[in-house]
Motif scaffolding. Structure first.
Motif, short mmCIF file in Angstrom:
data_model
loop_
_atom_site.label_atom_id
_atom_site.label_comp_id
_atom_site.label_asym_id
_atom_site.label_seq_id
_atom_site.Cartn_x
_atom_site.Cartn_y
_atom_site.Cartn_z
N TYR A 53 0.84 -1.21 0.00
CA TYR A 53 0.00 0.00 0.00
C TYR A 53 0.87 1.25 0.00
CZ TYR A 53 -3.41 3.46 1.69
OH TYR A 53 -4.20 4.57 1.83
N ASN A 54 1.83 1.30 0.92
CA ASN A 54 2.69 2.48 1.04
C ASN A 54 3.56 2.68 -0.19
OD1 ASN A 54 1.64 3.01 3.57
ND2 ASN A 54 3.32 2.03 4.67
N ALA A 55 3.99 1.58 -0.78
CA ALA A 55 4.83 1.68 -1.98
C ALA A 55 4.04 2.28 -3.14
CB ALA A 55 5.37 0.30 -2.36
N TYR A 56 2.80 1.80 -3.33
CA TYR A 56 1.97 2.35 -4.40
C TYR A 56 1.58 3.79 -4.10
CZ TYR A 56 1.30 -1.85 -7.22
OH TYR A 56 1.50 -2.92 -8.06
N ARG A 57 1.30 4.10 -2.85
CA ARG A 57 0.97 5.48 -2.48
C ARG A 57 2.12 6.41 -2.81
NH1 ARG A 57 2.41 9.05 1.04
NH2 ARG A 57 0.95 10.65 1.81
N ARG A 91 2.04 9.42 -5.49
CA ARG A 91 2.33 10.78 -5.02
C ARG A 91 3.41 11.43 -5.88
NH1 ARG A 91 5.78 13.38 -1.37
NH2 ARG A 91 4.80 15.10 -0.21
N GLU A 92 4.43 10.65 -6.22
CA GLU A 92 5.50 11.18 -7.08
C GLU A 92 4.99 11.46 -8.49
OE1 GLU A 92 9.13 12.49 -8.53
OE2 GLU A 92 8.29 12.35 -6.50
N LEU A 93 4.09 10.62 -8.98
CA LEU A 93 3.51 10.82 -10.30
C LEU A 93 2.72 12.13 -10.34
CD1 LEU A 93 2.95 9.67 -13.14
CD2 LEU A 93 0.93 8.55 -12.19
N MET A 94 1.93 12.37 -9.30
CA MET A 94 1.14 13.61 -9.23
C MET A 94 2.05 14.83 -9.06
SD MET A 94 -2.04 12.80 -9.66
CE MET A 94 -1.59 11.39 -10.69
N ARG A 95 3.14 14.65 -8.31
CA ARG A 95 4.09 15.76 -8.14
C ARG A 95 4.72 16.12 -9.48
NH1 ARG A 95 8.74 17.07 -8.71
NH2 ARG A 95 9.30 14.98 -9.44
N TYR A 127 0.67 20.07 -15.65
CA TYR A 127 -0.57 19.35 -15.94
C TYR A 127 -1.58 19.46 -14.80
CZ TYR A 127 2.39 17.28 -19.55
OH TYR A 127 3.23 17.10 -20.61
N ARG A 128 -1.09 19.86 -13.62
CA ARG A 128 -1.96 20.09 -12.46
C ARG A 128 -1.56 21.41 -11.83
NH1 ARG A 128 -4.79 15.84 -10.48
NH2 ARG A 128 -5.07 17.04 -8.56
N PRO A 129 -2.52 22.12 -11.22
CA PRO A 129 -2.17 23.36 -10.52
C PRO A 129 -1.27 23.04 -9.31
CG PRO A 129 -4.53 23.24 -10.95
CD PRO A 129 -3.97 21.88 -11.24
N PRO A 130 -0.36 23.91 -8.97
CA PRO A 130 0.51 23.69 -7.80
C PRO A 130 -0.29 23.50 -6.53
CG PRO A 130 1.33 25.51 -9.14
CD PRO A 130 -0.02 25.17 -9.68
N GLY A 131 0.16 22.58 -5.69
CA GLY A 131 -0.49 22.34 -4.40
C GLY A 131 -1.77 21.53 -4.48
N THR A 132 -1.97 20.79 -5.59
CA THR A 132 -3.21 20.02 -5.73
C THR A 132 -2.94 18.51 -5.77
OG1 THR A 132 -3.16 20.10 -8.16
CG2 THR A 132 -4.31 21.89 -7.01
N ASN A 133 -1.83 18.10 -5.21
CA ASN A 133 -1.51 16.67 -5.21
C ASN A 133 -2.53 15.93 -4.33
OD1 ASN A 133 -0.36 14.07 -4.91
ND2 ASN A 133 1.69 14.89 -5.12
N PRO A 134 -3.39 15.10 -4.91
CA PRO A 134 -4.45 14.45 -4.13
C PRO A 134 -3.93 13.37 -3.17
CG PRO A 134 -4.40 13.56 -6.35
CD PRO A 134 -3.43 14.70 -6.33
#
Length: 202
Positions: A17-21, A25-29, A36-43
């Motif tokens: 779970y933690n590995a995929y999370r 997280r790195e993908l969204m960063r 491709y995403r607004p800054p500070g919107t990492n879900p």
């Protein structure tokens, strides 16, 4: 919600779970970095990591001996070609307490007069701290065994019969097969570090 739904499949496996999370997280960063995403919107930032229970498995001396015998002899009862190298890997893991990844990247240039110097991967990109394991007679014996192997690499301490450095996959597969042949249950290579810690505190 899509990420939460995806991670639910690993709710019974905290490490996975933690590995995929972490990967998501790195993908969204990266998506933020590329615009491709607004800054500070990492879900993923709002999703907590799962607590991982520390392993308390201690491999007994008897189990280590059984595993080493299983490393030396295959399912057909014949000697394995890589047996001596994997046995030395097991011995060095136990004697130094180092992780398998750091053992496999060990070079002969790291073997010196005072002992063996390791550059742990966990510190390489941060503090750069090195670990010097001082010589003991048992550790010298392991190194002597490795030097005497045919087709030994001039660079890497642990290498294949072709003189190439052992990969994590190759060493891990050899370990898992030996553990299965030895009939030892719930045993990870990483558990060998616990033997070194216990030995150091006797």
């Amino acid at each position: 919600p899509a990420i939460v739904e995806f991670l639910k499949h690993f709710s019974d496996k905290p490490r996975t779970y933690n590995a995929y999370r972490s990967m998501l997280r790195e993908l969204m960063r990266f998506a933020e970095e590329k615009g491709y995403r607004p800054p500070g919107t990492n879900p993923v930032d709002s999703l907590k990591t799962m607590s991982v229970k520390a392993r308390t498995r201690y491999i007994t001396d008897s189990e280590v001996r059984r595993i080493k015998v299983a490393v030396m002899y295959g399912d057909d009862g014949k000697r394995t070609r890589s047996g001596h190298t994997i046995c030395a890997l097991i011995d060095m893991a136990y004697l130094t307490g180092q992780r398998i990844g750091d053992l496999l990247t060990l070079r002969w240039s790291d073997v010196g007069k005072q002992g063996i110097t390791f550059q742990p991967a966990k510190t390489e990109g941060s503090t750069g701290a090195q670990v010097l394991i001082a010589w003991t007679q048992r550790l010298r014996n392991v190194v002597d065994r490795l030097r005497a192997l045919p087709n030994q690499s001039p660079d890497f301490v642990f290498c294949t019969l072709q003189g190439q450095p052992y990969t994590y996959s190759g060493a891990s597969t050899a370990w898992k097969r030996a553990v299965k042949r030895a009939g030892v249950k719930d045993c990870h290579f990483h558990d060998l570090r616990g033997k070194e810690i216990g030995r150091a505190h006797v």
